[in-house]
Design an enzyme around this catalytic site. Structure first.
Site, PDB file in Angstrom:
ATOM      1  CE1 TYR A  73      -4.308   0.625  -0.277  1.00 31.74           C
ATOM      2  CE2 TYR A  73      -4.269  -1.599   0.588  1.00 31.74           C
ATOM      3  CZ  TYR A  73      -4.947  -0.590  -0.056  1.00 31.74           C
ATOM      4  OH  TYR A  73      -6.213  -0.767  -0.501  1.00 31.74           O
ATOM      5  CD  GLU A  75      -4.795   5.215   0.285  1.00 39.29           C
ATOM      6  OE1 GLU A  75      -4.967   6.040   1.200  1.00 39.29           O
ATOM      7  OE2 GLU A  75      -5.553   4.264   0.049  1.00 39.29           O
ATOM      8  CG  ASP A 250      -7.005  11.204 -23.827  1.00 39.26           C
ATOM      9  OD1 ASP A 250      -5.968  10.537 -23.913  1.00 39.26           O
ATOM     10  OD2 ASP A 250      -8.123  10.718 -23.554  1.00 39.26           O
ATOM     11  CB  THR A 279      -3.171   4.637 -22.205  1.00 40.28           C
ATOM     12  OG1 THR A 279      -2.813   4.795 -23.578  1.00 40.28           O
ATOM     13  CG2 THR A 279      -4.667   4.884 -22.038  1.00 40.28           C
ATOM     14  CE  LYS A 282      -5.387   3.850 -25.403  1.00 41.51           C
ATOM     15  NZ  LYS A 282      -6.623   3.134 -25.506  1.00 41.51           N
ATOM     16  NE  ARG A 288      -4.808  -2.134 -20.629  1.00 38.17           N
ATOM     17  CZ  ARG A 288      -5.884  -2.601 -21.251  1.00 38.17           C
ATOM     18  NH1 ARG A 288      -5.801  -3.679 -21.993  1.00 38.17           N
ATOM     19  NH2 ARG A 288      -7.038  -1.979 -21.155  1.00 38.17           N
TER      20      ARG A 288
END
Ligand code: PLP
Length: 487
Positions: A73, A75, A250, A279, A282, A288
């Site tokens: 974790y 955060e 984007d 992203t 691609k 991903r």
């Protein structure tokens, strides 16, 4: 010649050992999962993948995601975590951000978003926070949202919920997250869109300017999923400045072309936009995931992405982003990106020469949009007939599409994945020939009760098999992950 593929011979043997061992370990717990992973590799090896948004990441990128970083974790941000023991996560997150800043020449990079949609949501909230929330708090004399009275809070909610976004329309190639109703952006913002010129299919900047003047958006969105041309981001920024909008670009689809310096100057969004989202999987060929690049004035607001709109960061994926971005900084990535664009042109020329109609008449990025109504087919029929023949594409609306977003009148083809396999212009010309053969041999058929169908079709006998055999030949000459052997 530049090596554009992702498995250097020297590492293929090591990758084979790593994957064989991994599958043995996985198979000892749930053999069906190990089998499915092996089957997925076999399927990917066996199809002519023209999905414009997909690629093949390197074994180094893929292996980076299967380790104990997944258990952490983390955060918060680098050096400011809500959990102890994050020093190694700090290392990989800082590395990924540094590679991103260097690769794209961006002042600031946030590498926590889990996907492109998440990256956009982070960007939109950052703009709202910076442009609407902060001034409203200042006006109310409040230092922090937690100090708001109920009355302040209700005024702020109203101010936050009363904003506008202008983006490219879906049928011109825009994305759902650019203010359309099926996505939360369409509920957060009042939306309006700009399209393309009905004659040429190209972006008409004067029309964008006129719409922006009228609509006065908080956010001017640029970027696309299915527009086959470059965008002049310097002009988009001029328009944003004229109407006081924040320019968010984007670049999910074409980040690899920016990284590889195919898009430079006015066509590189990074120096022109206030915020850039992308992203990483691609054309950029990473894991991903998503990422946000920003000008310094938006950095602090972007950093609040988690927990504002994101779940906890995925350290194993951030590590893989660092590896992929390191790969993209190597000189051979520019060769790959040039080949992606050159191959798209070869594909477009091959299709046009054989009678296919392309939206905008061609391409200058990594994708081609074929208007299959010229073959008497819907996008759905064309997509299915091509799939029968071993060619994987996706149907896509064309501007002013009479068949809507489900059946459509187009198929979108992209070159990033097959370029990673080593396909060049000759192979893409042959691919164009195969596509036209299949589409030319396919006809719509009626439903059982005789009414016309937008889904049913028949391809002349033997064509799918013949095409599959020809595709197999191309694929065999350009193996995916050569030398990687799971046996
Ligand atoms: N933005 C654009 C322009 C896209 O084309 C896509 C996906 O296709 C996304 C965002 C969403 O990316 P993801 O699927 O990673 O959420």
């Amino acid at each position: 010649m530049t090596d554009v593929t992702v498995t250097p011979t020297a590492t293929a043997a090591a990758a084979s050992t790593a994957y064989a061992s991994a599958l043995e370990v996985i198979g000892a717990v749930e053999p069906r999962v190990a089998e499915a992973i092996g089957a997925e590799l076999a399927d990917q090896r066996a199809s002519l993948k023209l999905i414009a948004s997909e690629n093949y990441a390197s074994p180094a990128v893929l292996l980076t995601m299967g380790n104990w970083f997944s258990d952490k974790y983390a955060e918060g941000t680098v050096g400011h975590r809500f959990y102890a023991g994050c020093q190694n996560v700090d290392t990989v997150e800082a590395l990924a951000a540094e590679h991103a800043r260097e690769l794209f020449g961006a002042p600031y990079a946030y590498v926590q978003p889990h996907s492109g949609i998440d990256a956009n949501l982070v960007a939109f909230w950052a703009v709202l926070a910076q442009r609407v929330e902060a001034p409203a708090l200042a006006e109310a004399g409040v230092r922090h949202v937690n100090d708001l009275t109920d009355a302040d809070w209700s005024r702020l909610r109203h101010a936050l919920g009363d904003q506008r976004m202008l983006g490219m329309s879906l049928d011109a190639g825009g994305h759902l997250t650019h203010g359309f109703r099926p996505n939360i952006s369409g509920k957060m913002f009042e939306q309006s869109s700009y399209g393309t010129d009905p004659g040429t299919g190209l972006l008409d900047y004067d029309a964008v300017r006129a719409r922006a003047r009228e609509f006065r958006p908080l956010i001017l969105m640029a970027g696309y999923s299915a527009y086959p041309r470059r965008v002049d981001f310097a002009r988009m920024r001029e328009i944003a400045d004229e109407v006081g909008a924040t320019l968010v670009v984007d670049m999910a689809h074409f980040a690899g072309l920016v990284a590889g310096k195919v898009f430079t100057g006015d066509h590189d969004p990074v120096p022109h936009a206030h915020v850039v989202t992308t992203t990483t999987h691609k054309s950029l060929r990473g894991p991903r995931g998503g990422m946000v690049l920003a000008q310094p004035e938006y950095a602090e607001a972007v950093d609040r992405g988690c927990p504002m709109v994101l779940g906890g960061p995925l350290p194993h994926v951030m590590a893989a982003k660092a590896v992929a971005l390191a790969e993209a900084r190597r000189p051979d990535f520019a060769g790959y990106a040039q080949a992606v664009a050159g191959n798209a042109q070869a594909l477009a020329e091959g299709l046009t020469r054989r009678g296919a109609r392309l939206v905008t008449g061609g391409t200058d990025n990594h994708l081609v949009l074929v208007d299959v109504s010229g073959f008497g087919l819907t996008g759905r029929q064309a997509e299915s007939a091509l799939l029968d023949a071993g060619i994987v594409t996706n149907r896509n609306a064309v501007p002013a599409d009479p068949n809507g977003a489900w059946y459509t009148s187009g198929v979108r083809l992209g070159t990033p994945a097959l370029t990673t396999r080593g396909f060049g212009a000759a192979e893409f010309d042959r691919t164009a020939e195969l596509i036209v053969d299949v589409l030319g041999a396919t006809r719509p058929t009626a439903t059982r009760d005789g009414s016309p169908s937008k889904a049913r079709y028949a391809t002349a006998d033997g064509v799918a098999d013949r095409t599959r055999a020809a595709a197999d030949e191309l694929l065999a000459a350009h193996p995916l992950y050569p030398g990687l052997d799971l046996a």
